[in-house]
Design a protein around this motif. Structure first.
Motif, mmCIF file in Angstrom:
data_model
loop_
_atom_site.group_PDB
_atom_site.id
_atom_site.type_symbol
_atom_site.label_atom_id
_atom_site.label_comp_id
_atom_site.label_asym_id
_atom_site.label_seq_id
_atom_site.Cartn_x
_atom_site.Cartn_y
_atom_site.Cartn_z
ATOM 1 N N GLU A 158 16.280 4.980 -0.344
ATOM 2 C CA GLU A 158 16.184 6.440 -0.300
ATOM 3 C C GLU A 158 15.471 6.925 0.952
ATOM 4 N N GLU A 159 15.842 8.120 1.400
ATOM 5 C CA GLU A 159 15.019 8.800 2.391
ATOM 6 C C GLU A 159 13.658 9.035 1.748
ATOM 7 N N ARG A 160 12.631 8.979 2.578
ATOM 8 C CA ARG A 160 11.318 9.185 1.989
ATOM 9 C C ARG A 160 11.221 10.564 1.337
ATOM 10 N N ALA A 161 11.850 11.559 1.995
ATOM 11 C CA ALA A 161 11.753 12.923 1.493
ATOM 12 C C ALA A 161 12.344 13.045 0.089
ATOM 13 N N GLY A 162 13.320 12.192 -0.214
ATOM 14 C CA GLY A 162 13.990 12.311 -1.502
ATOM 15 C C GLY A 162 13.343 11.491 -2.600
ATOM 16 N N LEU A 163 12.148 10.973 -2.328
ATOM 17 C CA LEU A 163 11.527 10.086 -3.313
ATOM 18 C C LEU A 163 10.110 10.575 -3.618
ATOM 19 N N GLN A 164 9.846 10.768 -4.880
ATOM 20 C CA GLN A 164 8.494 11.155 -5.274
ATOM 21 C C GLN A 164 7.657 9.891 -5.497
ATOM 22 N N ARG A 165 6.354 10.084 -5.382
ATOM 23 C CA ARG A 165 5.445 8.972 -5.604
ATOM 24 C C ARG A 165 5.624 8.350 -6.989
ATOM 25 N N GLU A 166 5.770 9.231 -7.992
ATOM 26 C CA GLU A 166 5.896 8.724 -9.366
ATOM 27 C C GLU A 166 7.175 7.906 -9.513
ATOM 28 N N ASP A 167 8.228 8.384 -8.811
ATOM 29 C CA ASP A 167 9.489 7.645 -8.861
ATOM 30 C C ASP A 167 9.305 6.233 -8.325
ATOM 31 N N LEU A 168 8.614 6.141 -7.183
ATOM 32 C CA LEU A 168 8.433 4.826 -6.568
ATOM 33 C C LEU A 168 7.643 3.907 -7.494
ATOM 34 N N VAL A 169 6.570 4.439 -8.057
ATOM 35 C CA VAL A 169 5.766 3.629 -8.971
ATOM 36 C C VAL A 169 6.624 3.154 -10.135
ATOM 37 N N SER A 170 7.408 4.081 -10.669
ATOM 38 C CA SER A 170 8.247 3.745 -11.811
ATOM 39 C C SER A 170 9.287 2.688 -11.436
ATOM 40 N N ASN A 212 0.832 -1.196 0.000
ATOM 41 C CA ASN A 212 0.000 0.000 0.000
ATOM 42 C C ASN A 212 0.871 1.252 0.000
ATOM 43 N N MET A 213 0.872 1.960 -1.132
ATOM 44 C CA MET A 213 1.750 3.123 -1.304
ATOM 45 C C MET A 213 1.430 4.228 -0.311
ATOM 46 N N GLU A 214 0.152 4.394 -0.014
ATOM 47 C CA GLU A 214 -0.234 5.434 0.938
ATOM 48 C C GLU A 214 0.413 5.149 2.285
ATOM 49 N N ASP A 215 0.308 3.904 2.714
ATOM 50 C CA ASP A 215 0.903 3.523 3.993
ATOM 51 C C ASP A 215 2.400 3.771 3.977
ATOM 52 N N VAL A 216 3.035 3.372 2.888
ATOM 53 C CA VAL A 216 4.486 3.502 2.799
ATOM 54 C C VAL A 216 4.883 4.962 2.971
ATOM 55 N N PHE A 217 4.204 5.837 2.249
ATOM 56 C CA PHE A 217 4.575 7.250 2.336
ATOM 57 C C PHE A 217 4.148 7.864 3.661
ATOM 58 N N ASP A 218 3.144 7.286 4.285
ATOM 59 C CA ASP A 218 2.694 7.794 5.579
ATOM 60 C C ASP A 218 3.703 7.533 6.676
ATOM 61 N N VAL A 219 4.285 6.365 6.668
ATOM 62 C CA VAL A 219 4.971 5.920 7.876
ATOM 63 C C VAL A 219 6.477 5.755 7.723
ATOM 64 N N ALA A 220 6.954 5.558 6.500
ATOM 65 C CA ALA A 220 8.360 5.171 6.349
ATOM 66 C C ALA A 220 9.288 6.377 6.444
ATOM 67 N N ASP A 221 10.445 6.160 7.077
ATOM 68 C CA ASP A 221 11.507 7.150 7.025
ATOM 69 C C ASP A 221 12.403 6.887 5.828
ATOM 70 N N ARG A 222 12.517 5.598 5.515
ATOM 71 C CA ARG A 222 13.352 5.205 4.383
ATOM 72 C C ARG A 222 12.586 4.192 3.556
ATOM 73 N N ILE A 223 12.755 4.255 2.268
ATOM 74 C CA ILE A 223 12.066 3.330 1.388
ATOM 75 C C ILE A 223 13.107 2.540 0.607
ATOM 76 N N VAL A 224 13.005 1.231 0.693
ATOM 77 C CA VAL A 224 13.941 0.361 -0.014
ATOM 78 C C VAL A 224 13.147 -0.423 -1.044
ATOM 79 N N VAL A 225 13.604 -0.379 -2.285
ATOM 80 C CA VAL A 225 12.860 -1.048 -3.355
ATOM 81 C C VAL A 225 13.645 -2.260 -3.837
ATOM 82 N N PHE A 226 12.964 -3.364 -3.946
ATOM 83 C CA PHE A 226 13.561 -4.593 -4.469
ATOM 84 C C PHE A 226 12.947 -4.929 -5.806
ATOM 85 N N ARG A 227 13.768 -5.540 -6.642
ATOM 86 C CA ARG A 227 13.262 -6.029 -7.918
ATOM 87 C C ARG A 227 14.071 -7.250 -8.304
#
Lengths: 271, 365
Positions: free
Chosen positions: A245-257, A222-237
């Motif tokens: 990334e720090e949450r502040a340094g990541l835009q929603r579109e970036d995360l989706v992409s 849930n992207m809303e939850d992630v942006f609500d609560v996370a200090d750092r976002i780590v993406v796996f693929r």
């Protein structure tokens, strides 16, 4: 749920900063894991600090659950090292992870509906007197204390879990993890089964846990939850870490992409 | 909920609060009322029901049922069952006879042999179900047939009698009276009841039994060794069969291979009437005591009232049917209501959907 988080930035600023004075609570270097021909994780480095919420994102099969299973002692890595407080550590069993202060809130919560809240919080680790007799009074006291600290709306720790709502059950599972003296909380899809208001409560709960100075790792779709609560976002693929990334340094579109294409929308060469 | 009230009911809708809890308390209360009501009914309408001789008779007959029903309660709570108890009872009874008449053992030694043999059977059941992993229904169904056959084979189909056995101290322990006529079987039953009630209610092992039946995955995730718990329960069940065999041997001084035929169904009936959750995870030894008492009073009182013995089974069956329907029906009352409405084709088609918060649950293996 559209509202962005209110109070998360304050904590985020406090405990970050790449040049940290203290070693991180948990440091992973070059973790690899394969199941037969399938590579679940390859060469993953990750630091987890106390007082920080890290969200693990990624499509199905990206390796998030494998990582959490490793941290909770369910599976062992094929290669790589895990350090806790700077000491090399082998996470050989769930019990060992618990000794290190790592507790897991499973997606299915692992609660017994026919028993009350206190019994569930001490499940498998009931305090005893005279060797065998369960110390109910102590269970009730300690359970009540943790529940109060979390400010969960529960009528009583003597309520049967089967009589609780989904959000309250989630709260009991979190409280149990906290009760086991944990320094790090792993949560697998904590809001997947919940309604809007209950999800909100769980997010608040995670924030409370962070403010107590624990490290928190959250897996969520849930992207809303992630942006609500996370200090750092780590993406796996496909088993690799492609962003941290720090949450502040990541835009929603970036995360989706990142999730969909494996690269950022504009700066494809970032990683 | 005053001292430990924590922001009372802030998120829970008040109607739902403690629904399960009150349901469970209500069931125990209703069961107690049924037992008391039955007692009063027979006391008034059945001649001699209240005489001490008759009450002691009920206690003596019910005690054996209770001794095996206590571990069976544990098994049901842990979502297991043991169909072999009647046959193991018979097997141990024969073995006790063989020990006295062929090996020349005293009653004391023979009684220990019987209990040990019962426990050994329990170990076999435990290994087959928990180590090999055969579902308990099938494993103990095999035992049901196997041990009856073994009893018949060893005894040659005839009772093994040992009236002139040594060690009559045990005989008086098994069949004496104390405190002005209370039969010692009743004391054994009471002792097993108290121990069984205490262990299930107050010990860590008891908690683990409930957790195992309530949600085995949760038990495993929190470090409870559910297989070991269930293994111990099968051993307890087997040993209890050995105990009733020994008590009966000390009383009748013979081992009949047909001993305990149909006993397993009586035991299970008592446990179910006693309100153990068929879906596991809930139930009490007190409930089982009531179940045993209800069956004991029913079969005794009906005879005193002149009802033919042939009708007894009918009433026991009726009672099981009612109790089971009540339990399941209350748990699924919304579904039942909807089904009835659908059958009658209620005018309003917008029928509220049943609650979906109850998982389908584990299956008794």
């Amino acid at each position: 749920m559209k509202s962005p988080s209110l109070s998360t930035t304050a904590y985020a600023g406090a405990s970050n900063g790449e040049s940290s004075e203290r070693p991180p609570f948990l440091r992973m270097r070059g973790l690899c894991k394969s199941f037969g021909h399938v590579t679940a994780l390859s060469e993953v480095d990750l630091d987890l600090r106390e007082g920080q919420v890290v969200a693990l994102c990624g499509d199905n099969g990206a390796g998030k659950s494998t990582l959490v299973s490793m941290l909770s002692g369910v599976i062992e890595p094929d290669d790589g090292t895990i350090e806790v407080d700077g000491q090399p550590t082998y996470m050989t069993s769930p019990l060992r992870a618990q000794e290190l202060g790592i507790a897991t809130v499973y997606q299915n919560l692992a609660l017994v509906e026919q028993r009350d809240v206190a019994a569930n919080m001490f499940l498998g680790q009931e305090p005893v007197r005279l060797g065998v007799i369960v110390d109910r009074a102590r269970m009730v006291d300690e359970a009540t204390r943790v529940i109060q600290r979390l400010r969960v709306g529960l009528p009583s720790v003597r309520t049967l879990v089967g009589d609780l709502s989904g959000g309250q059950r989630q709260a009991v599972a979190v409280a149990r993890a906290m009760l086991r003296g944990s320094r790090m909380l792993l949560m697998d899809e904590p809001t997947a089964a919940l309604g809007v208001r209950e999800s909100r409560r769980v997010i608040e709960l995670i924030q409370e846990v962070r403010s107590e100075g624990q490290a928190v790792v959250v897996i969520s779709h849930n992207m809303e939850d992630v942006f609500d609560v996370a200090d750092r976002i780590v993406v796996f693929r496909l088993g690799r870490k492609i962003a941290d990334e720090e949450r502040a340094g990541l835009q929603r579109e970036d995360l989706v992409s990142l999730l969909v294409h494996g690269c950022r929308s504009e700066e494809a060469g970032e990683r | 909920m005053s001292a430990e009230a924590i922001e009372a009911g802030r998120t829970a809708p008040p109607g739902r609060l403690r629904r399960l809890q009150s349901l469970r308390a209500g069931r125990v209360l209703a069961l107690t009322a049924v037992a008391v009501g039955l007692f009063l009914y027979f006391a008034i309408s059945a001649p001699h029901f209240l005489s001490s001789a008759n009450l002691f008779d009920i206690a003596r007959v019910s005690a054996f049922l209770l001794i095996v029903a206590v571990p069976m309660t544990y098994l049901f709570i842990a979502l297991q069952l043991d169909l072999s108890v009647g046959s193991v009872y018979g097997f141990c009874a024969v073995l006790m006879g063989v020990a006295v008449s062929s090996w020349g053992a005293s009653l004391w030694v023979a009684a220990i042999v019987a209990v040990a043999a019962g426990a050994a059977v329990g170990i076999v059941n435990g290994v087959v179900t928990q180590v090999i992993g055969v579902p308990a229904f099938i494993a103990t169904l095999a035992g049901f047939s196997l041990f009856r056959g073994l009893a018949n084979g060893i005894a040659g189909g005839n009772p093994v009698t040992y009236v002139d056995a040594r060690g009559h101290g045990f005989s008086s322990l098994a069949n004496g009276t104390f405190l002005g006529g209370v039969p010692s079987q009743a004391a054994w039953g009471l002792a097993i009841f108290v121990i069984g009630w205490f262990v299930l209610r107050f010990t860590r092992f008891g908690s683990h039994v409930y957790a195992t039946g309530g949600n085995e995955a949760a038990a495993a995730a929190t470090g409870i060794n559910s297989r070991r718990v269930k293994f111990v329960l099968f051993v307890m069940s087997g040993a209890s069969c050995g105990l009733v065999a020994a008590l009966q041997g000390g009383w009748l001084l013979q081992g009949d291979p047909s001993t305990g035929t149909g006993f397993e169904l009586q035991v299970i009936a008592a446990v179910i009437i006693g309100g153990v959750a068929i879906t596991g995870g809930a139930g009490s030894v007190y409930g089982t005591l009531l179940g045993v008492a209800i069956i004991g009073m029913l079969s005794n009182g009906l005879v005193l009232m002149g009802v033919q013995a042939n009708w007894q089974q009918f009433y026991v069956g009726l009672l099981i049917g009612i109790v089971a329907s009540a339990e399941v029906g209350i748990n699924r009352r919304n579904d039942v209501r909807r089904m009835i409405r659908r059958m009658w084709r209620a005018r309003g088609t917008a029928v509220s959907t049943g609650r979906a918060d109850r998982p389908s649950g584990q299956k008794r293996s």
